[in-house]
Write a protein that holds these residues in place. Structure first.
Motif, short mmCIF file in Angstrom:
data_model
loop_
_atom_site.label_atom_id
_atom_site.label_comp_id
_atom_site.label_asym_id
_atom_site.label_seq_id
_atom_site.Cartn_x
_atom_site.Cartn_y
_atom_site.Cartn_z
N ILE A 78 4.76 13.50 -53.28
CA ILE A 78 3.40 14.01 -53.48
C ILE A 78 2.83 14.50 -52.15
O ILE A 78 2.85 13.76 -51.16
N PRO A 79 2.34 15.72 -52.12
CA PRO A 79 1.71 16.20 -50.89
C PRO A 79 0.46 15.37 -50.58
O PRO A 79 -0.27 14.97 -51.49
N LEU A 80 0.24 15.15 -49.29
CA LEU A 80 -0.87 14.29 -48.88
C LEU A 80 -1.73 15.01 -47.84
O LEU A 80 -1.20 15.58 -46.88
N VAL A 81 -3.02 14.98 -48.03
CA VAL A 81 -3.93 15.53 -47.03
C VAL A 81 -4.85 14.42 -46.58
O VAL A 81 -5.44 13.71 -47.40
N ILE A 82 -4.96 14.25 -45.27
CA ILE A 82 -5.93 13.29 -44.76
C ILE A 82 -7.18 14.08 -44.34
O ILE A 82 -7.08 15.09 -43.65
N VAL A 83 -8.31 13.63 -44.82
CA VAL A 83 -9.57 14.23 -44.38
C VAL A 83 -10.37 13.11 -43.76
O VAL A 83 -10.84 12.21 -44.45
N SER A 84 -10.49 13.13 -42.44
CA SER A 84 -11.09 11.98 -41.79
C SER A 84 -12.05 12.42 -40.71
O SER A 84 -11.98 13.52 -40.19
N THR A 85 -12.94 11.52 -40.37
CA THR A 85 -13.83 11.78 -39.26
C THR A 85 -13.14 11.44 -37.95
O THR A 85 -13.62 11.76 -36.88
N GLU A 86 -12.02 10.73 -38.07
CA GLU A 86 -11.27 10.36 -36.87
C GLU A 86 -10.66 11.61 -36.27
O GLU A 86 -9.66 12.12 -36.77
N GLY A 87 -11.28 12.09 -35.20
CA GLY A 87 -10.77 13.33 -34.64
C GLY A 87 -9.70 13.10 -33.59
O GLY A 87 -9.10 14.03 -33.09
N SER A 88 -9.43 11.82 -33.28
CA SER A 88 -8.59 11.59 -32.11
C SER A 88 -7.16 12.04 -32.37
O SER A 88 -6.63 11.92 -33.47
N GLU A 89 -6.55 12.55 -31.33
CA GLU A 89 -5.17 13.03 -31.38
C GLU A 89 -4.27 11.93 -31.93
O GLU A 89 -3.37 12.16 -32.70
N ARG A 90 -4.57 10.72 -31.47
CA ARG A 90 -3.75 9.58 -31.79
C ARG A 90 -3.67 9.36 -33.30
O ARG A 90 -2.60 9.15 -33.85
N ASP A 91 -4.86 9.45 -33.95
CA ASP A 91 -4.86 9.23 -35.39
C ASP A 91 -4.20 10.38 -36.13
O ASP A 91 -3.51 10.18 -37.12
N ARG A 92 -4.42 11.57 -35.60
CA ARG A 92 -3.78 12.73 -36.23
C ARG A 92 -2.26 12.56 -36.15
O ARG A 92 -1.56 12.70 -37.15
N GLU A 93 -1.79 12.20 -34.96
CA GLU A 93 -0.34 12.00 -34.79
C GLU A 93 0.17 10.94 -35.75
O GLU A 93 1.21 11.09 -36.39
N LYS A 94 -0.61 9.85 -35.82
CA LYS A 94 -0.20 8.76 -36.70
C LYS A 94 -0.10 9.23 -38.14
O LYS A 94 0.88 8.96 -38.83
N GLY A 95 -1.17 9.92 -38.58
CA GLY A 95 -1.22 10.37 -39.96
C GLY A 95 -0.05 11.29 -40.27
O GLY A 95 0.68 11.09 -41.24
#
Lengths: 128, 173, 728
Positions: A78-95
C-alpha cells in the motif's frame, strides 16, 4: 473504487485532508481514522489503495504505523504518504527510510497532496 | 399605547421588492447605476431608505412603554422572540408627533445583534428603483439625517441616512 | 451613500474561502479553543511540577508539546501566519523541553502562559483586521522574548549507544521517543522490551491493560506494532519500557497479561554508581553490532536474565504518577459531545418559545372553563396543559442542566493568574478554593471571569502586604486568599476573602472627598463608607500597576454583575482582611417571574429575588426621614414605589398596596405595586435598539398573550435604595 485511509488525530486537519482528497474524484472512498490504533483496526477491514498519516499521534506514532504496514505482507504494497508538521530532515529521512512513499510537511498544499496521491494511486505494478 | 385593530402580521416586503423588480428587466450594468429604496410617508412627505437596510415591515402592534427613555423612543415591541426598541421617526426628525393610524407601519432595520432597531412611519409606499443620476445631495436637513434627495413621481423624496439617525440615537443615550 | 451601500453589502459577507474550508474554519476555531483550554490546564500542572522536587512528568511535557504542535499545524493550514509563528516558537521551546535540550528552569518556560494568552486573544480578534494588526505586534514582541529566553542546547553524550535494541524498532522511534529512552538510561532505569500478541479485532483492550500495568511502574517509551504469527488475524506489539523495578519484577507484574519481557538494560545498583557516572563515550548510534556494554550496565542482550532478587534495588514506586485512568479518559472522551454554546442557546430559545405557547394554552383553557358551555372542554384542555407543563419542565431542566458548568473552570483560570502574579511580585500568597463543584450557567461563568479576576487581583495587589510587613504585624508570612463558592437559593455566592491589610475607611473617605464623590459634611456608616469603593473612578492607591488600578475598578465589577442580575458586596476589617462577595443567579435562561401591575403597565420581577409578597394597609406604612418604611416582623423594611422609580402613574385603590419583598445578598427592599398578576415562566431577552442601557430594566420578556413585558433589574433597585438610604 479507490480507497484512501486518512490517519490524523486533529479533527480539523482530518476533515481538511478528506476534503482535499475527495476532490480527486467520485471514485475515491475515504475512511478516516482518528488515531494509530483506529488505523490498525481499519486496515484488515478494507483493501486500501493509499494511506495518508500524521506522525504525532497519541497512541502509536505515524512512523510506527508505517513500519507496521511495511512489515506486514498483507499491506506492504500500500502506498503511504506522511503528512506531518515535523519538518526536520531527520524525521523525513526516518519516514522515507521506513518505506513511506512521500513526506509532506504541514501546512500542505492541497494541489501537491492531490498530485502525490494521484501519482501513487496510478502507480503501475502495484502489487494487488 | 395600543395599536391597530388588525392582528399583527408581517407584510411581505419581499413581495414589494419582487413587484418592483418585475417593472423592468435590467442588464447588470444598469443595476450598478440604480438604487433600490423603500419609500414611506411621514405625514404628507415622502421619505426613503435603502432597501438592503430593511429586515421586515410589520403592522402596528402593542408597544410597551419603557421608562427613562428619550422621548423619541416609543417603547419596545416583541418580534418573534426578539424585543426591539421602536424609534418614532417623526420625533427624531423634529416633526410634530401624530397618533398611529391603520396605515402606520413599523420598519425593522438590520443591525448587528443588539443594534437591530425599528422605526415607526405613517405609511409604507413602495420599492423604488432610482437611477443614480436622479439623486442629488440635500443640504440643511433636519439633524443632517436627510443627506440626499431624489425625484420620483413628481415629488422630491428625502433619502434618510439610517446610520446617521441611529448614531445620533446612540449618542443621545 | 453608494459607499455606505457597498459597505453594508460587504459586511453581510463572511470572509469566504471555499465552502468546505469555511466549515473547517469554524471547526478550527472550536478545536483551537479546546486545545488552548487543555494547554492552560497542562501548563498550570507543569508550573506545579516544576516547583516540586521530582522529575516533571514526561507525558505532561509531551502533551503540552503536542498541543502547541497541533495549534501550529492548524494555524498553518489556514494561513494564519502570526499565530502560526507564535505556536511554532512555543513548540520549539516545548520540543527543547521534552527532548531535554532546554532545562525546566529556563526562563523561556515562564513565557508559555503569556504566549497561550496571546494566542487566545489573537484568535478572538481574527475577524477584526485592526485588532489583528495590533496583535501581530504583540506576537512579534512575544516571539522576540521567547527567542532571547531560549538557552543554547546543552551538549549531551549519547546514552543509547550500547543498547541492544532491534534497529527496526529504533528506526520507528520519533526524535522525542529517542530522547525519552536516553533520558531513562541517564536516570539509570531498567529498560526492557515487552512483547505481546493480540487478536486484531480486539487488541485495544488487551494492549491498554498491558500499558496501564506497565505505567504503574514505569514509562512506555514506544509502542511498535508488527504482524503477529498469524498476520491475518493477529497483531503483535513491542513496547519499549523503562522502569524503576527490575525486569524480573516487571515480569511477575505482567504475569497475567501473557507478555514476553526481554531485558535490554539493567540499572546499576547504588554501589556500582560511582559518582556521577561517567557516561560511555558517544558512539554514532545504537546499531546492533556495536554492543558495547557500558561500565555501569552489564548486558546480556536478547535473553531474559534471572538475577537473585537480593541484588535488586528496593521496589519503589517511581514518581511517575500511577494514573491508571488512561482507560477512564478514553471512555470519557467517547461519551462526551462538544457542543457550540450557540446551539444550546438556540435550543434554550426554542424551549422558551414552547413555554410561551404553553402559557397561551393555559389562557385559553381558563377562558373556556369560565364559560359554562365550554367548561368541560376547558377542564380537559387544562389537564392536557398540566401534562404538557410537567414534560416541559423536565425538558427545561434537561437543557438547563447541559448548560451548567462547575466553578472549577473559573478557579483554574484564577489559580493561573495568581501563580503568575506570585512570580512577578514576590508576594507569598496561598490561594485556596472551596466549592469548586458548585454549578453555574455557562454564560454566567463566562461573564463572571473578568469581575472575579479583578477582585482577586485587587486582593493580591492592594490587600496583601509584603512578607516582612506581615511578619512585623504578627501574621504568618504567607498570606491566604480563600475563594469559595456555594449555592444560596437560586443564587450562587462567590466569596473572595483575604487576610491582608483590610480597607482603611479613612483612606476611602478621603479619596472619595478628594474626587467630590462625597460631601465632607456627610455622615456615613462604616458600611456606607466601604461601599464607596464601588463608585466610579475611586482608587485608594495612587500608583497604577500592571495588574489592577488604571482607573477602572470595583465600579466596573459592580456594573458587570448588575448586567448579570447579580450584585457585589464588601466587608473589611483593618489589619485583618477583607471579603468581597459576588452574588449571581444560577441561570439566566428561563426564570420564573412575578408579573406585577402599576397603573396600566406591567412588569416582570425575577422570582429568584422575591422573598415574599404582602398586602398592606396604607396605614401600616411608616415614614422616616422622608422614606417609607414597613415594620416587617420587627425589622424596618425600606419601601420603594415602582411607580416613582419609573415615573409612572399609579392606580391603587388607595387603601391597600402590595409589597414585593426583594432580597439580594444581604439587602432587602420592599417594592410597592398596584397589583400582582401571577407567575410566569419567562425567557429574559435583551432589549435591542439604539438605547443600550436602561437603568432599572434588565431586559424584556414575551408573554403568551400580548406583547413585551419589561423585566425589573432587582439589583439596581436594591442598590439604588440602599444608596438613597445613605443619603437620607
Amino acid at each position: 473504487m479507490q480507497r484512501i485511509l486518512i490517519v490524523e488525530d486533529s479533527a480539523t486537519m482530518r476533515s481538511l485532508l478528506a476534503s482535499t482528497l475527495e476532490d480527486l474524484g467520485s471514485s475515491v472512498k475515504i475512511t478516516e481514522a482518528s488515531s494509530g490504533f483506529e488505523a490498525l483496526r481499519c486496515l484488515p477491514r478494507e483493501e486500501y489503495d493509499l494511506v495518508v498519516t500524521d506522525i504525532n499521534m497519541p497512541d502509536i506514532n505515524g512512523l510506527e504505523l508505517v513500519s507496521f504496514v511495511r512489515s506486514n505482507e498483507k499491506y506492504s504494497a500500500i502506498p503511504l504518504v506522511i503528512v506531518s508538521t515535523e519538518g526536520s530532515e531527520r524525521d523525513r529521512e526516518k519516514g522515507l527510510g521506513l518505506g513511506a512513499d512521500a513526506y509532506l510537511v504541514k501546512p500542505f498544499d492541497p494541489e501537491t497532496l492531490r498530485q502525490v496521491a494521484r501519482d501513487l494511486l496510478e502507480r503501475p505494478g502495484r502489487g494487488r | 399605547m395600543s395599536g391597530a385593530e388588525a392582528p399583527p402580521s408581517t407584510v411581505g416586503w419581499e413581495n414589494l421588492a419582487r413587484g418592483a423588480a418585475n417593472l423592468g428587466v435590467d442588464d447588470e450594468e444598469d443595476v450598478e447605476l440604480r438604487r433600490e429604496l423603500l419609500s414611506f410617508r411621514l405625514g404628507e412627505s415622502p421619505y426613503a431608505i435603502p432597501v438592503e437596510r430593511v429586515r421586515e415591515i410589520v403592522r402596528m402592534r402593542e408597544i410597551t412603554i419603557v421608562p427613562r427613555m428619550p422621548s423619541w423612543v416609543l417603547g419596545v415591541v416583541a418580534l418573534r422572540g426578539e424585543v426591539v426598541q421602536v424609534v418614532d421617526l417623526r420625533m427624531r426628525l423634529g416633526l410634530a408627533p401624530c397618533e398611529p393610524s391603520r396605515r402606520s407601519r413599523i420598519i425593522v432595520l438590520h443591525g448587528d445583534d443588539e443594534a437591530v432597531t425599528a422605526i415607526l412611519v405613517d405609511a409604507v409606499e413602495a420599492v423604488l428603483r432610482i437611477p443614480e443620476d436622479s439623486v442629488s445631495p440635500a443640504s440643511g436637513s433636519e439633524l443632517g439625517a436627510v443627506t440626499e434627495l431624489c425625484e420620483h413621481g413628481g415629488e422630491f423624496v428625502s433619502l434618510i441616512d439610517v446610520d446617521r439617525v441611529l448614531e445620533f440615537c446612540a449618542g443621545r443615550s | 451613500m453608494a459607499a455606505r451601500r457597498s459597505k453594508a453589502k460587504s459586511a453581510a459577507k463572511k470572509p469566504a474561502q471555499d465552502s468546505s474550508k469555511s466549515k473547517a474554519y469554524g471547526e478550527f476555531i472550536s478545536e483551537a479553543e479546546e486545545i488552548l483550554e487543555r494547554l492552560r490546564q497542562d501548563l498550570a500542572d507543569l508550573a506545579d511540577q516544576r516547583t516540586s522536587a521530582n522529575e516533571v512528568e514526561p507525558d505532561l511535557v509531551n502533551r503540552i508539546f503536542r498541543s502547541a504542535h497541533s495549534l501550529k499545524g492548524l494555524a498553518g493550514m489556514f494561513g494564519l501566519e502570526g499565530i502560526g509563528d507564535l505556536a511554532h516558537h512555543m513548540e520549539d521551546v516545548l520540543d527543547g523541553l521534552r527532548l531535554g535540550r532546554i532545562s525546566m528552569e529556563a526562563p523561556a518556560v515562564d513565557l508559555l502562559d503569556s504566549a497561550v494568552d496571546l494566542f487566545t486573544a489573537s484568535l478572538a480578534d481574527l475577524d477584526n483586521p485592526e485588532l489583528q494588526e495590533q496583535q501581530a505586534g504583540h506576537i512579534a514582541e512575544m516571539i522576540q522574548r521567547i527567542d532571547s529566553a531560549v538557552e543554547p542546547p546543552a551538549e549531551r553524550p549519547d546514552e543509547l549507544a550500547g543498547l541492544p535494541i532491534d534497529p527496526a524498532l529504533l528506526r520507528a522511534l520519533t526524535e522525542y521517543e529517542e530522547h525519552r529512552l536516553r533520558e531513562n538510561v541517564r536516570r539509570n532505569r531498567h529498560v526492557a522490551l515487552v512483547d505481546s500478541t493480540f487478536e486484531i479485532i480486539a487488541f485495544e483492550e488487551g494492549l491498554s491493560e498491558l500499558s496501564t500495568a506497565i505505567r504503574e511502574v514505569g514509562e512506555v517509551v514506544s509502542t511498535l506494532p508488527s504482524p503477529g504469527d498469524a498476520p491475518e488475524s493477529q497483531i503483535r506489539f513491542s513496547l519499549l519500557v523503562a522502569t524503576e523495578i527490575s525486569t524480573e519484577q516487571l515480569m511477575s507484574r505482567l504475569d497475567l497479561c501473557s507478555a514476553n519481557v526481554r531485558e535490554l538494560r539493567r540499572a546499576s545498583t547504588a554501589a556500582e554508581l560511582t559518582p556521577p557516572a561517567a557516561p560511555a563515550p558517544a558512539s554514532s548510534s545504537g546499531t546492533e553490532s556495536s554492543v558495547q556494554p557500558s561500565a555501569e550496565a552489564p548486558e546480556i542482550p536478547g535473553t531474559t536474565v534471572a538475577t537473585p532478587a537480593a541484588l535488586d534495588a528496593p521496589v519503589q514506586r517511581p514518581e511517575l504518577r500511577s494514573e491508571s485512568p488512561d482507560i477512564e479518559s478514553l471512555r470519557s472522551i467517547s461519551e462526551t459531545v462538544r457542543v457550540d454554546i450557540r446551539k444550546l442557546d438556540e435550543l434554550m430559545n426554542l424551549v422558551g418559545e414552547l413555554v410561551i405557547q404553553r402559557n397561551a394554552i393555559a389562557n385559553v383553557a381558563s377562558r373556556l372553563m369560565s364559560d359554562s358551555g365550554t367548561a368541560r372542554m376547558g377542564a380537559e384542555l387544562s389537564k392536557t396543559h398540566k401534562l404538557l407543563d410537567r414534560k416541559l419542565k423536565e425538558l427545561q431542566a434537561g437543557v438547563l442542566d447541559v448548560r451548567m458548568v462547575p466553578m472549577r473552570q473559573i478557579f483554574e483560570k484564577l489559580s493561573r493568574v495568581v501563580r503568575r502574579l506570585r512570580r512577578d511580585h514576590e508576594k507569598e500568597v496561598e490561594l485556596e478554593f472551596k466549592g469548586a463543584d458548585t454549578e453555574l450557567d455557562k454564560l454566567i461563568v463566562e461573564q463572571l471571569v473578568d469581575p472575579l479576576m479583578h477582585v482577586v487581583r485587587n486582593a493580591f495587589d492592594h490587600a496583601i502586604e509584603s512578607a516582612s510587613d506581615r511578619v512585623a504585624a504578627g501574621k504568618p508570612s504567607e498570606a491566604t486568599i480563600l475563594i469559595q463558592a456555594f449555592q444560596r437559593g437560586n443564587h450562587v455566592v462567590i466569596e473572595v476573602r483575604d487576610d491582608g491589610c483590610g480597607i482603611d475607611p479613612h483612606a476611602v473617605r478621603a479619596s472619595a472627598e478628594a474626587r467630590g464623590l462625597v460631601d465632607p459634611e456627610d455622615m456615613l456608616s462604616h458600611k456606607e463608607t466601604l461601599d464607596l469603593i464601588f463608585s466610579p473612578g475611586l482608587s485608594t492607591r495612587e500608583e497604577v500597576n500592571g495588574t489592577s488600578g488604571r482607573g477602572v475598578g470595583m465600579d466596573v465589577v459592580r456594573s458587570n454583575l448588575a448586567a448579570l442580575g447579580g450584585m457585589v458586596d464588601v466587608t473589611s476589617s483593618v489589619g485583618e482582611g477583607s471579603a468581597v462577595t459576588l452574588t449571581v443567579p444560577i441561570t439566566l435562561a428561563i426564570i420564573q417571574a412575578l408579573i406585577v401591575g402599576v397603573g396600566e403597565h406591567r412588569f416582570a420581577i425575577p422570582l429568584n429575588s422575591v422573598l415574599e409578597t404582602l398586602l398592606v394597609e396604607n396605614s401600616e406604612i411608616q415614614h422616616s426621614e422622608g422614606r417609607e418604611i414597613l415594620n416587617l416582623r420587627g425589622d424596618a423594611l425600606l419601601l420603594v414605589r415602582l411607580a416613582d422609580e419609573f415615573d409612572l402613574d399609579a392606580q391603587s385603590d388607595g387603601s391597600k398596596q402590595y409589597v414585593v419583598v426583594l432580597g439580594m445578598g444581604e439587602q432587602r427592599v420592599g417594592l410597592l405595586v398596584d397589583r400582582l398578576q401571577g407567575q410566569q415562566d419567562t425567557v429574559i431577552k435583551p432589549i435591542k435598539g439604539p438605547v443600550r442601557q436602561i437603568p432599572g430594566i434588565a431586559g424584556a420578556t414575551e408573554l403568551g398573550d400580548q406583547g413585551a413585558v419589561l423585566v425589573v433589574d432587582v439589583s439596581h433597585i436594591v442598590s439604588e435604595s440602599s444608596r438613597r438610604r445613605e443619603a437620607a
